[in-house]
Design an enzyme around this catalytic site. Structure first.
Site, PDB file in Angstrom:
ATOM      1  N   PHE A   1      27.836 131.177 -42.841  1.00 33.16           N
ATOM      2  CA  PHE A   1      27.830 132.630 -42.604  1.00 33.16           C
ATOM      3  C   PHE A   1      28.885 133.078 -41.595  1.00 33.16           C
ATOM      4  O   PHE A   1      28.950 134.250 -41.251  1.00 33.16           O
ATOM      5  CB  PHE A   1      26.434 133.080 -42.142  1.00 33.16           C
ATOM      6  CG  PHE A   1      25.928 132.367 -40.909  1.00 33.16           C
ATOM      7  CD1 PHE A   1      26.330 132.766 -39.636  1.00 33.16           C
ATOM      8  CD2 PHE A   1      25.051 131.301 -41.019  1.00 33.16           C
ATOM      9  CE1 PHE A   1      25.868 132.113 -38.501  1.00 33.16           C
ATOM     10  CE2 PHE A   1      24.580 130.640 -39.879  1.00 33.16           C
ATOM     11  CZ  PHE A   1      25.000 131.045 -38.621  1.00 33.16           C
TER      12      PHE A   1
ATOM     13  N   ARG B   1      15.583 137.411 -24.754  1.00 32.26           N
ATOM     14  CA  ARG B   1      15.317 136.806 -26.078  1.00 32.26           C
ATOM     15  C   ARG B   1      13.976 137.305 -26.623  1.00 32.26           C
ATOM     16  O   ARG B   1      13.837 137.539 -27.830  1.00 32.26           O
ATOM     17  CB  ARG B   1      15.302 135.282 -25.989  1.00 32.26           C
ATOM     18  CG  ARG B   1      16.608 134.624 -25.575  1.00 32.26           C
ATOM     19  CD  ARG B   1      17.699 134.665 -26.605  1.00 32.26           C
ATOM     20  NE  ARG B   1      17.319 134.110 -27.882  1.00 32.26           N
ATOM     21  CZ  ARG B   1      18.156 133.981 -28.917  1.00 32.26           C
ATOM     22  NH1 ARG B   1      19.430 134.372 -28.813  1.00 32.26           N
ATOM     23  NH2 ARG B   1      17.757 133.503 -30.052  1.00 32.26           N
TER      24      ARG B   1
ATOM     25  N   HIS C   1      22.727 140.676 -29.805  1.00 36.41           N
ATOM     26  CA  HIS C   1      22.951 139.271 -29.466  1.00 36.41           C
ATOM     27  C   HIS C   1      22.419 139.056 -28.061  1.00 36.41           C
ATOM     28  O   HIS C   1      22.511 139.945 -27.223  1.00 36.41           O
ATOM     29  CB  HIS C   1      24.458 138.949 -29.475  1.00 36.41           C
ATOM     30  CG  HIS C   1      24.773 137.641 -28.780  1.00 36.41           C
ATOM     31  ND1 HIS C   1      24.723 136.443 -29.442  1.00 36.41           N
ATOM     32  CD2 HIS C   1      25.078 137.357 -27.483  1.00 36.41           C
ATOM     33  CE1 HIS C   1      24.995 135.467 -28.572  1.00 36.41           C
ATOM     34  NE2 HIS C   1      25.220 135.996 -27.384  1.00 36.41           N
TER      35      HIS C   1
ATOM     36  N   ARG D   1      14.774 143.851 -32.735  1.00 36.40           N
ATOM     37  CA  ARG D   1      15.201 143.572 -34.113  1.00 36.40           C
ATOM     38  C   ARG D   1      14.200 144.115 -35.130  1.00 36.40           C
ATOM     39  O   ARG D   1      14.596 144.615 -36.186  1.00 36.40           O
ATOM     40  CB  ARG D   1      15.449 142.080 -34.291  1.00 36.40           C
ATOM     41  CG  ARG D   1      16.824 141.687 -33.704  1.00 36.40           C
ATOM     42  CD  ARG D   1      16.988 140.202 -33.573  1.00 36.40           C
ATOM     43  NE  ARG D   1      18.376 139.802 -33.347  1.00 36.40           N
ATOM     44  CZ  ARG D   1      18.730 138.590 -32.923  1.00 36.40           C
ATOM     45  NH1 ARG D   1      17.806 137.673 -32.689  1.00 36.40           N
ATOM     46  NH2 ARG D   1      19.999 138.289 -32.750  1.00 36.40           N
TER      47      ARG D   1
ATOM     48  N   THR E   1      15.834 136.040 -35.039  1.00 33.00           N
ATOM     49  CA  THR E   1      17.162 136.297 -35.619  1.00 33.00           C
ATOM     50  C   THR E   1      17.062 137.110 -36.904  1.00 33.00           C
ATOM     51  O   THR E   1      17.833 138.053 -37.117  1.00 33.00           O
ATOM     52  CB  THR E   1      17.868 134.953 -35.914  1.00 33.00           C
ATOM     53  OG1 THR E   1      17.849 134.159 -34.719  1.00 33.00           O
ATOM     54  CG2 THR E   1      19.295 135.176 -36.364  1.00 33.00           C
TER      55      THR E   1
ATOM     56  N   LYS F   1      25.080 145.176 -31.223  1.00 39.72           N
ATOM     57  CA  LYS F   1      26.024 144.932 -32.324  1.00 39.72           C
ATOM     58  C   LYS F   1      26.412 146.236 -33.037  1.00 39.72           C
ATOM     59  O   LYS F   1      25.761 147.278 -32.841  1.00 39.72           O
ATOM     60  CB  LYS F   1      25.402 143.919 -33.290  1.00 39.72           C
ATOM     61  CG  LYS F   1      25.195 142.520 -32.672  1.00 39.72           C
ATOM     62  CD  LYS F   1      24.715 141.521 -33.724  1.00 39.72           C
ATOM     63  CE  LYS F   1      24.509 140.136 -33.145  1.00 39.72           C
ATOM     64  NZ  LYS F   1      24.141 139.139 -34.193  1.00 39.72           N
TER      65      LYS F   1
ATOM     66  N   ASN G   1      21.784 142.467 -37.292  1.00 40.96           N
ATOM     67  CA  ASN G   1      20.509 142.294 -36.590  1.00 40.96           C
ATOM     68  C   ASN G   1      20.508 142.863 -35.162  1.00 40.96           C
ATOM     69  O   ASN G   1      19.804 142.381 -34.288  1.00 40.96           O
ATOM     70  CB  ASN G   1      20.029 140.840 -36.653  1.00 40.96           C
ATOM     71  CG  ASN G   1      20.965 139.885 -35.942  1.00 40.96           C
ATOM     72  OD1 ASN G   1      21.996 140.300 -35.428  1.00 40.96           O
ATOM     73  ND2 ASN G   1      20.607 138.617 -35.894  1.00 40.96           N
TER      74      ASN G   1
ATOM     75  N   GLU H   1      29.393 133.136 -21.716  1.00 38.55           N
ATOM     76  CA  GLU H   1      29.514 134.413 -22.419  1.00 38.55           C
ATOM     77  C   GLU H   1      29.825 135.560 -21.447  1.00 38.55           C
ATOM     78  O   GLU H   1      30.596 136.465 -21.771  1.00 38.55           O
ATOM     79  CB  GLU H   1      28.221 134.694 -23.195  1.00 38.55           C
ATOM     80  CG  GLU H   1      28.032 133.700 -24.343  1.00 38.55           C
ATOM     81  CD  GLU H   1      26.758 133.941 -25.138  1.00 38.55           C
ATOM     82  OE1 GLU H   1      25.962 134.844 -24.780  1.00 38.55           O
ATOM     83  OE2 GLU H   1      26.566 133.220 -26.132  1.00 38.55           O
TER      84      GLU H   1
ATOM     85  N   TYR I   1      32.094 133.356 -31.250  1.00 39.56           N
ATOM     86  CA  TYR I   1      31.142 132.647 -32.113  1.00 39.56           C
ATOM     87  C   TYR I   1      31.678 131.292 -32.575  1.00 39.56           C
ATOM     88  O   TYR I   1      31.240 130.776 -33.612  1.00 39.56           O
ATOM     89  CB  TYR I   1      30.782 133.526 -33.317  1.00 39.56           C
ATOM     90  CG  TYR I   1      29.717 134.559 -33.011  1.00 39.56           C
ATOM     91  CD1 TYR I   1      28.423 134.169 -32.654  1.00 39.56           C
ATOM     92  CD2 TYR I   1      29.986 135.923 -33.104  1.00 39.56           C
ATOM     93  CE1 TYR I   1      27.435 135.107 -32.386  1.00 39.56           C
ATOM     94  CE2 TYR I   1      28.998 136.872 -32.839  1.00 39.56           C
ATOM     95  CZ  TYR I   1      27.721 136.451 -32.477  1.00 39.56           C
ATOM     96  OH  TYR I   1      26.735 137.375 -32.220  1.00 39.56           O
TER      97      TYR I   1
HETATM   98  P1  GDP Z   1      20.653 134.536 -32.430  1.00 40.12           P
HETATM   99  O1  GDP Z   1      20.843 133.728 -31.161  1.00 40.12           O
HETATM  100  O2  GDP Z   1      19.228 134.953 -32.655  1.00 40.12           O
HETATM  101  O3  GDP Z   1      21.600 135.703 -32.516  1.00 40.12           O
HETATM  102  O4  GDP Z   1      20.994 133.564 -33.652  1.00 40.12           O
HETATM  103  P2  GDP Z   1      22.098 132.412 -33.839  1.00 40.12           P
HETATM  104  O5  GDP Z   1      22.810 132.105 -32.556  1.00 40.12           O
HETATM  105  O6  GDP Z   1      21.440 131.295 -34.564  1.00 40.12           O
HETATM  106  O7  GDP Z   1      23.134 133.056 -34.867  1.00 40.12           O
HETATM  107  C1  GDP Z   1      24.116 133.972 -34.424  1.00 40.12           C
HETATM  108  C2  GDP Z   1      24.190 135.117 -35.390  1.00 40.12           C
HETATM  109  O8  GDP Z   1      24.662 134.649 -36.634  1.00 40.12           O
HETATM  110  C3  GDP Z   1      22.842 135.772 -35.702  1.00 40.12           C
HETATM  111  O9  GDP Z   1      22.470 136.758 -34.787  1.00 40.12           O
HETATM  112  C4  GDP Z   1      23.098 136.368 -37.069  1.00 40.12           C
HETATM  113  O10 GDP Z   1      23.745 137.628 -36.966  1.00 40.12           O
HETATM  114  C5  GDP Z   1      24.028 135.349 -37.702  1.00 40.12           C
HETATM  115  N1  GDP Z   1      23.265 134.414 -38.523  1.00 40.12           N
HETATM  116  C6  GDP Z   1      22.498 133.377 -38.108  1.00 40.12           C
HETATM  117  N2  GDP Z   1      21.954 132.715 -39.138  1.00 40.12           N
HETATM  118  C7  GDP Z   1      22.387 133.342 -40.264  1.00 40.12           C
HETATM  119  C8  GDP Z   1      22.190 133.117 -41.650  1.00 40.12           C
HETATM  120  O11 GDP Z   1      21.484 132.206 -42.094  1.00 40.12           O
HETATM  121  N3  GDP Z   1      22.836 133.995 -42.487  1.00 40.12           N
HETATM  122  C9  GDP Z   1      23.617 135.005 -42.022  1.00 40.12           C
HETATM  123  N4  GDP Z   1      24.202 135.810 -42.891  1.00 40.12           N
HETATM  124  N5  GDP Z   1      23.823 135.242 -40.715  1.00 40.12           N
HETATM  125  C10 GDP Z   1      23.217 134.424 -39.843  1.00 40.12           C
END
Ligand code: GDP
Length: 137
Positions: free
Chosen positions: A57, A85, A115, A102, A91, A9, A112, A126, A49
């Site tokens: 968010f 992962r 992805h 991370r 996350t 990212k 973070n 993807e 996304y």
């Molecule tokens: P990942 O698969 O670990 O990347 O997590 P997710 O697919 O659940 O979410 C996608 C991305 O959205 C995450 O990597 C974060 O950058 C963002 N994100 C997820 N949950 C939150 C949240 O509660 N707050 C904020 N600000 N960003 C979030």
């Protein structure tokens, strides 16, 4: 051989740790099938996304993902999705296990660092979002 998609990212690209992150994949036995550095458009980020479109968010996530270039990579290897992962960590970097990408490179749940696809089905979608099959060798 399983394939999965990784995105380094904008925060991690700006920190100049692309090579360090790619090395972690290689050191874990994953192979880089193809990689490229690109600037996502707003439309790209919104489409990528789309599953999160209703989440509170979403706007921040899109804004962040277009704030600078990203490095998109297809990783290949045994259990590539799960392995990636595991290397990424949770996350929220505050909850990420020691030694994960991370934990070591990310600042916040928004910024973070990486992805990674979270299922074989999403990995396929993807990968096809960013690459033509002939690019992947
Ligand atoms: P990942 O698969 O670990 O990347 O997590 P997710 O697919 O659940 O979410 C996608 C991305 O959205 C995450 O990597 C974060 O950058 C963002 N994100 C997820 N949950 C939150 C949240 O509660 N707050 C904020 N600000 N960003 C979030």
């Amino acid at each position: 051989m399983e394939q999965t998609l990784s995105i380094i990212k904008p925060d991690a690209v700006a920190k100049n740790v692309v090579g360090q992150i790619l090395a972690r994949f290689e050191n874990a036995g994953l192979r880089i099938a193809v990689t490229k550095k690109i600037q996502l458009s707003r439309a790209d980020a919104e489409a990528f996304y789309a599953v999160h479109a209703e989440r509170p968010f979403f706007a921040d996530l899109v804004e962040f993902m277009i704030s600078g270039p990203v490095v998109v990579t297809v990783l290949e290897g045994e259990n590539a999705m799960a392995k990636n992962r595991e290397l990424m960590g949770a996350t929220n970097p505050k909850e990420a296990a020691e030694g994960t990408i991370r934990a070591d490179f990310a600042e916040s749940i928004d910024a973070n660092a990486v992805h990674g696809s979270d299922s074989a089905e999403n990995a396929d979608i993807e990968i096809n979002f960013f690459f033509a099959q002939r690019d992947i060798v």
